[in-house]
Design a protein around this motif. Structure first.
Motif: not given
Length: 462
Positions: A219-240
């Motif tokens: 598991r490579y879990i990425g936890v974000t929120e709507p205000g941040i995801i546009a500036a820190e888009s998920p890296n390609p390894i995130v699988n959850h």
């Protein structure tokens, strides 16, 4: 998926039709209708922005408006099908496709966006506002979001939360990979804020180690929120991927699901996370809880951690510093200490009959759960003075750093600052001098932005 024609724009784009799998493919007609109505209503712009972020996964920009400017005509629609949904993409970034087919990992992240935003609109809508008026209700909402995202697994504790900056040096990035590698060799999974830099490095290192150990259910879990995801888009390894409604629920999610936390060098966002956690751990009811917390980086990062340590001791006292250990330049020792710490967490949870997958035992007060909206008035009124109880002071310090994060990467706050000038932060002279020195160091070390000159969104008033 059905492939459309590329539009004649500056960057290649694709029209596509996608049928989600897993979590969105077995729905009643009533559920699909509610999801469609939510996506077409007030959350459509939010859905479009978050979808564009995952479709540009791996982007090197941390400007939330960059992707929107590059793909101004992008749109997404959620359409009802019998017992399921269809996602229509119009003028989507071609970088998310290979030979006309959407990259599988990108598709999974896209489905996660639709799933989480639909859940927020349907299950956390205005009619349920009363349920979020208490700390218990907020924690239950965090649990529901994580369970809906299939993040909660009743297995042995092995999840390490890694915090750190998106804008770090090459040596620091390589070090995060080395630590991730050592963690992976010991069977530990990784959870981060899902973006680049110190959020990507531990995952990348762990993938190699997991492959060597022939671990496939990783598991490579990425936890974000709507205000941040546009500036820190998920890296390609995130699988959850899971999108929480706001930064406070995101922070609570980290603390509830993690079995240990590692902090790499970072900027104001990393400082916010440290203060959030220390403020909680300093509460009397949490004093006995085992939660390994290690601050680490390469040898060149030693001055960074010395400055962080000085700031924490000045503001929150030596008791706060006793809750973490600093290890510099030794990835193997970091992994060994973390493994031992997680073993203690396991023994404690068994003794307390607490779950392995969600930390119910830790007490998080409502002042840490209530969303903080960083307006100029709210930032100027923060009570940053000595003599306050450490947990209360930590809460306001955390809000100060959260406001600066918002001013750096969240479009709404950036617009406020463009209209009204920088936020002002007031407090005790000694504390403000220390805060100003810390923030100046972040700027000088280029920890605020990935590229370009940084224009401060704040002003410390001493």
């Amino acid at each position: 998926m059905e492939q459309g024609n590329k539009a004649a724009t500056a960057l290649p784009v694709v029209d596509a039709r996608i049928y989600p799998r897993g979590g969105l493919d077995v729905l009643s007609r009533a559920e699909v209708a509610r999801l469609r109505d939510a996506s077409a209503g007030g959350m459509h712009e939010l859905l479009r922005r978050c979808a564009l972020a995952v479709l540009t996964s791996g982007s090197a920009s941390d400007d939330p408006r960059a992707a929107r400017d590059l793909y101004p005509d992008f749109d997404i629609q959620v359409t009802q099908q019998d017992r399921g949904v269809r996602i229509d993409l119009n003028k989507a970034p071609a970088m998310a496709f290979v030979d006309g087919e959407i990259i599988r990992g990108v598709a999974e992240l896209l489905f996660a966006v639709v799933r989480d935003l639909a859940y927020m609109a349907i299950e956390l809508g205005p009619q349920y506002a009363a349920d979020l008026e208490s700390g218990e209700g907020i924690t239950n909402a965090v649990f529901g979001l994580l369970r809906n995202a299939r993040i909660l697994h009743p297995s042995d504790p092995n999840l390490v939360v890694c915090w750190g900056g998106h804008s770090i040096s090459r040596d620091e990035y390589l070090y995060t990979k080395q630590v991730g590698y050592e963690l992976g060799l010991r069977g530990l999974d990784i959870c981060t804020g899902c973006g680049p830099g110190a959020m990507k490095g531990p995952m990348k290192g762990a993938t190699i180690a997991h492959a060597k150990q022939r671990r496939t259910n990783t598991r490579y879990i990425g936890v974000t929120e709507p205000g941040i995801i546009a500036a820190e888009s998920p890296n390609p390894i995130v699988n959850h991927l899971v999108i929480m409604p706001d930064i406070e629920k995101r922070l609570e999610a980290f603390v509830r699901i993690g079995h240990g936390i590692i902090v790499f060098p970072g900027g104001v966002g990393t400082a916010e996370e440290i203060l959030y956690l220390l403020g909680i751990l300093l509460r009397e009811e949490n004093a006995h809880l085992p939660l390994p917390l290690i601050l680490t980086g390469p040898t060149i990062a030693a001055p960074y951690f010395e400055q962080i340590d000085r700031f924490i001791r000045l503001t929150l006292g030596d008791a706060a510093a006793s809750r973490y250990e600093i290890i510099v330049g030794d990835p193997v020792e970091v992994a060994r200490r973390m493994t031992r710490g997680i073993k203690q967490v396991r023994e404690y949870r068994i003794a307390q009959r607490d779950s392995f997958y969600f930390n119910w035992s830790i007490t998080i007060p409502e002042e840490y759960q209530r969303p903080f909206v960083p307006t100029h008035e709210a930032m100027a009124s923060l009570d940053l003075h000595q003599g306050r109880p450490a947990p209360a002071l930590a809460a306001d310090l955390r809000r100060a750093f959260s406001g600066i994060v918002a001013g750096n990467v969240k479009e709404e706050s950036m617009q406020r600052i463009e209209a009204n000038g920088p936020f002002e932060i007031h407090g005790d002279a000694e504390m403000m001098q220390a805060l100003d020195a810390l923030l100046r160091a972040f700027v000088e070390q280029r920890r605020m932005k990935i590229a370009g000159d940084y224009k401060p969104c704040y002003r410390v008033v001493t």
